[in-house]
Every structure is written in structure tokens, then in C-alpha cells.
Design an enzyme around this catalytic site. Structure first.
Site, PDB file in Angstrom:
ATOM      1  N   ASP A  68       9.099   2.218   1.542  1.00  0.00           N
ATOM      2  CA  ASP A  68       7.950   3.011   1.974  1.00  0.00           C
ATOM      3  C   ASP A  68       7.831   2.824   3.485  1.00  0.00           C
ATOM      4  OD1 ASP A  68       5.525   4.041   2.719  1.00  0.00           O
ATOM      5  OD2 ASP A  68       4.425   3.258   0.991  1.00  0.00           O
TER       6      ASP A  68
ATOM      7  N   LYS B 176       2.789   9.887   8.002  1.00  0.00           N
ATOM      8  CA  LYS B 176       2.050   9.489   9.209  1.00  0.00           C
ATOM      9  C   LYS B 176       2.624  10.063  10.514  1.00  0.00           C
ATOM     10  CE  LYS B 176      -0.861   5.728   7.712  1.00  0.00           C
ATOM     11  NZ  LYS B 176      -0.564   5.088   6.419  1.00  0.00           N
TER      12      LYS B 176
ATOM     13  N   PHE C 121       0.863  -1.201   0.000  1.00  0.00           N
ATOM     14  CA  PHE C 121       0.000   0.000   0.000  1.00  0.00           C
ATOM     15  C   PHE C 121       0.886   1.233   0.000  1.00  0.00           C
ATOM     16  CE2 PHE C 121      -2.409   3.460   1.928  1.00  0.00           C
ATOM     17  CZ  PHE C 121      -3.546   3.436   1.134  1.00  0.00           C
TER      18      PHE C 121
HETATM   19  C1  LIG Z   1      -0.833   5.357   5.028  1.00  0.00           C
HETATM   20  C2  LIG Z   1       0.212   4.901   4.066  1.00  0.00           C
HETATM   21  C3  LIG Z   1       0.452   5.591   2.862  1.00  0.00           C
HETATM   22  C4  LIG Z   1      -0.386   6.770   2.427  1.00  0.00           C
HETATM   23  O1  LIG Z   1      -0.250   7.862   3.267  1.00  0.00           O
HETATM   24  P1  LIG Z   1      -1.304   9.091   3.163  1.00  0.00           P
HETATM   25  O2  LIG Z   1      -0.765  10.082   4.123  1.00  0.00           O
HETATM   26  O3  LIG Z   1      -2.633   8.536   3.519  1.00  0.00           O
HETATM   27  O4  LIG Z   1      -1.254   9.566   1.759  1.00  0.00           O
HETATM   28  C5  LIG Z   1       1.472   5.149   2.058  1.00  0.00           C
HETATM   29  N1  LIG Z   1       2.221   4.092   2.396  1.00  0.00           N
HETATM   30  C6  LIG Z   1       2.030   3.401   3.542  1.00  0.00           C
HETATM   31  C7  LIG Z   1       2.917   2.254   3.871  1.00  0.00           C
HETATM   32  C8  LIG Z   1       1.005   3.778   4.399  1.00  0.00           C
HETATM   33  O5  LIG Z   1       0.786   3.074   5.524  1.00  0.00           O
END
Ligand SMILES: *Cc1c(COP(=O)(O)O)cnc(C)c1O
Length: 397
Positions: A220, A249, A135
Site C-alpha cells: 500500500d 494521494k 491503514f
Molecule cells: C490515505 C491512505 C489510504 C486511503 O486513501 P483515501 O484516498 O483516503 O481513500 C490508504 N492507505 C494509506 C497508506 C493511506 O495513507
């Protein structure tokens, strides 16, 4: 008269389905709803409230900055952004930082950097390899790189030349790599799809393969970053250094901010005019994030993450023994998933938890996810676990 949840259904786009409970204020690892009822926060706004609610250092940082300067754009730079970038560089592999406002934007910058680095080396060196169930956000590029087709469905046409491989599968990654690959992107722990840690050997092999094929290794760390796993970033736990790291986050502890970290050599590909963001590096966000990092870097906070990890895992083992609602527990630091037993759903436990006064998350339909504030106290953790016990009894029936 307080405003009701029903208003949501009349004026908001229905892309979310929030609970009827509306939090109005918070304190430490606890928030209060409109009726003054309190909830232990085992979710931290999806791993965002790094230091819980209304932390005095963060309140002081934002209040002080709010009285000085809110915004100047990137036509000018600002002191909080320069200081925050210095801190990130001093404490990570990175030599250069790009600021933005969210995880998706941090990944968008990472993927654009990878495409540009590749294309400038060799037109056609632009294939991105990513993981099934990964994700990376909700923009068109990030849902395309993300490995859950449901998030991209009916938004076609999508950005192309992206290949998905099974997570933690070395052979599949070896087979997918080639001279036309510009980047491999992976979460060190897949967050949204079930708190699934990568194997150290998998990340190690990804490092070797990307180096051999002159491709970027992108981690990520939007969910795993900023102290969540007991290290500032999870790559430090695994001992594998990426070329590019995205974070968001927990970085702002609740104030929207994201960043892409990279090396000096790669950063040179993004010269003036190639990429940008009006709000990116905003003084308010950077002032708060600077205060978050100062707290997260304290050894006492990192020790608390380890101690509360042990407490949470022991508490979940005891509940597993007594109720059998989950079969295993996985994760690092204070990013923990309980894998539910057949026939049990995370949604039912989250709902029962709210009833009992503890807020948890799901990560996919079958994993109950815990991401409490990193400074949660022993007493708060114990109280949350006691409330979870009540919820387990209700769910067990
Ligand atoms: C939450 C998340 C995102 C997206 O972040 P947003 O601030 O909602 O755009 C991307 N990568 C990972 C691993 C995430 O947990």
C-alpha cells in the site's frame, strides 16, 4: 461576506472536526485564508499536493483537458488514461494498471484481485494477512484489513478471514503464513499510525514468504508513492518488488485519482465484468496525473526532495535540542515524523503551528508528521521552520 466555519456544524455530517481557518487559495508551498493570512504548507493536504498549490504545469494540464473532454466512462477508453498507464508501466515493475478515484478504492481493487486469484487457484485460499496499525482506507473491506480496530468498530458484520500481525515482526509473519493465504499487505512506511518505516529485512522476508506460499505481496503506497520518499515508489528504495501496488494521494497532486499496479499475469484474473468504476481513469484526473509524473520524474525534483529532507531533519534536530518537545525523528524523503516526548501531544503542536502560520499533521496522538510539497523551496522550508520555532516556544510555555 465570506462563509464561516460555523456553517460546517449546521449542514455537514460531523465526521470531521476542521479548524476555524478556511484556506481559499494557494501558491507554491503556501496557502492563504479568508483574511489573506498566509500559512507555510508542511502537510500538503495529507501528502497529496505533490507540487504544492497552483503549479503552472498542472494548471495548464487541467485547463487544456477541460476544454477538450471531461468524461466518457469506461465503455470507451481515453487518451490521457492510456498515456498515464504507459508512464506508470514504463517507470515501475508493473505491466498493467487499473484506475480508480482514491486510496481506498485502489486497495479495494488490490484485495479483490488477491481474493479472486486465490479462490480460483484453490477454493479457501483467501486468507489475507495484514499489519496491526496498518491503514488502508475507510470502506468496509479496507477498514477490516486495516489494523486499527477503532475504525471498524460498530460497523459489523465485517468481511472475514483477515489476520493481523505486528508490523516489522518477522517471526509473527512466518507463523501467520500458510497455504490458505492469498495475500500479505503492508505499507512500506506506516503513515497514519506514526510514520514508521518497515525494516528492509522485513520486506525482504515478506517477499520470500509470499512467494513460497503462492500468495500476493501487496504494497500500500497510497501515502509513500509518487516521489514522496525520494523514489517514484518506496519499493524502489527498499529494493523489494511487490506483485500489486496501490497508489493515490499524491498521484493527482490534488485531483482525485488512484491506481492499482500489477503484473500482466495477475491482471488477467480481472476480465471484463469482474471489477470497475464509472469515474476510474477519468480524462481530467489522468491528464493532471500525467503532468504530476512528468515533474516528479525530473532528477532536479528528486534532488530537491533529498536536499529538503536534510534541511528539515537538521531544523528538527535544532528545535529538539532547544525545546525537547520530541525525542526522535524518522521517515524518508519528505515523509517525516517527530516522535513526541512523554506528556506532549501532536494535536497541541499542530494547533500552535496554525497560530504561528505553519500547517503540520499528526500521525496518531504522539507523532508530528511533515509531508510538505516535493518542490518546496529552501526559503519556504526555512520560513516554515522559523514559524515552527515560534510554535515550540508557545507549547513549551
Ligand atoms: C490515505 C491512505 C489510504 C486511503 O486513501 P483515501 O484516498 O483516503 O481513500 C490508504 N492507505 C494509506 C497508506 C493511506 O495513507
Amino acid at each position: 461576506m465570506s462563509i464561516s466555519r460555523d456553517v460546517f456544524d449546521t449542514v455537514m455530517v460531523p465526521n470531521y472536526a476542521p479548524s476555524a481557518i478556511i484556506p481559499v487559495r494557494g501558491e507554491g508551498a503556501r496557502w492563504f485564508d479568508q483574511n489573506g493570512r498566509d500559512y507555510l504548507d508542511f502537510a500538503a493536504g495529507i501528502a497529496v499536493n505533490t507540487l504544492g498549490h497552483a503549479h503552472p504545469a498542472l494548471v495548464a494540464a487541467i485547463t487544456e483537458q477541460a476544454q477538450k473532454l471531461w468524461h466518457v466512462s469506461n465503455v470507451l477508453t481515453n487518451e490521457p488514461a492510456l498515456k498515464l498507464a504507459q508512464k506508470l508501466v514504463a517507470n515501475t515493475f508493473a505491466e498493467r494498471v487499473f484506475f480508480c478515484n482514491s486510496g481506498a478504492e485502489a486497495n479495494e481493487a488490490a484485495f479483490k484481485l488477491a481474493r479472486r486469484v486465490g479462490n480460483l487457484k484453490d477454493p479457501g485460499k483467501n486468507r489475507i494477512v495484514a499489519c496491526i496499525n496498518g491503514f488502508h482506507g475507510r470502506t468496509l473491506f479496507t477498514v477490516s484489513v486495516g489494523g486499527q480496530p477503532k475504525y471498524a468498530q460498530s460497523f459489523e458484520p465485517l468481511p472475514g478471514n483477515i489476520e493481523h500481525v505486528p508490523f516489522n515482526d518477522v517471526a509473527a509473519l512466518e507463523a501467520a503464513m500458510g497455504p490458505d493465504v492469498c495475500a500479505f499487505v503492508v505499507e512500506p512506511i506506516q503513515g497514519e499510525s506514526g510514520v514508521m518505516p518497515a525494516a528492509q529485512a522485513y520486506l525482504q522476508r515478506a517477499r520470500e514468504l509470499t512467494t513460497r506460499h503462492d500468495a500476493l505481496l501487496i504494497f500500500d503506497e497510497v501515502q509513500t508513492g509518487n516521489g514522496r520518499t525520494g523514489h517514484l515508489y518506496a519499493y524502489q528504495h527498499f529494493g523489494v518488488v511487490p506483485d500489486v501496488l496501490s497508489t493515490a494521494k499524491g498521484l493527482g497532486g490534488g485531483f482525485p485519482i488512484g491506481a492499482m499496479l500489477t503484473t500482466d499475469a495477475l491482471a488477467q484474473t480481472l476480465q471484463p465484468g469482474t471489477h470497475g468504476s464509472t469515474y476510474g481513469g477519468n480524462p481530467l484526473g489522468c491528464a493532471v496525473a500525467g503532468a504530476v509524473l512528468d515533474e516528479v520524474l525530473k532528477p532536479a525534483l528528486q534532488a530537491n526532495v533529498q536536499a529538503r529532507h536534510r534541511q528539515l531533519v537538521a531544523g528538527l534536530a535544532s528545535l529538539q535540542h532547544d525545546f525537547g518537545l520530541w525525542t526522535s525523528v524518522r521517515g524518508l524523503g519528505l515523509l517525516i515524523g517527530a516522535v513526541l516526548a512523554p506528556g506532549r501531544t501532536a494535536a497541541s503542536l499542530v494547533a500552535a503551528g496554525l497560530e504561528a502560520g505553519v500547517w503540520m499533521l499528526q500521525a496518531g496522538p504522539e507523532v508530528l508528521r511533515f509531508a510538505p510539497p516535493l518542490n518546496i523551496t529552501e526559503a519556504e522550508m526555512a520560513e516554515g521552520l522559523a514559524r515552527l520555532r515560534v510554535a515550540c516556544k508557545v507549547v513549551q510555555g
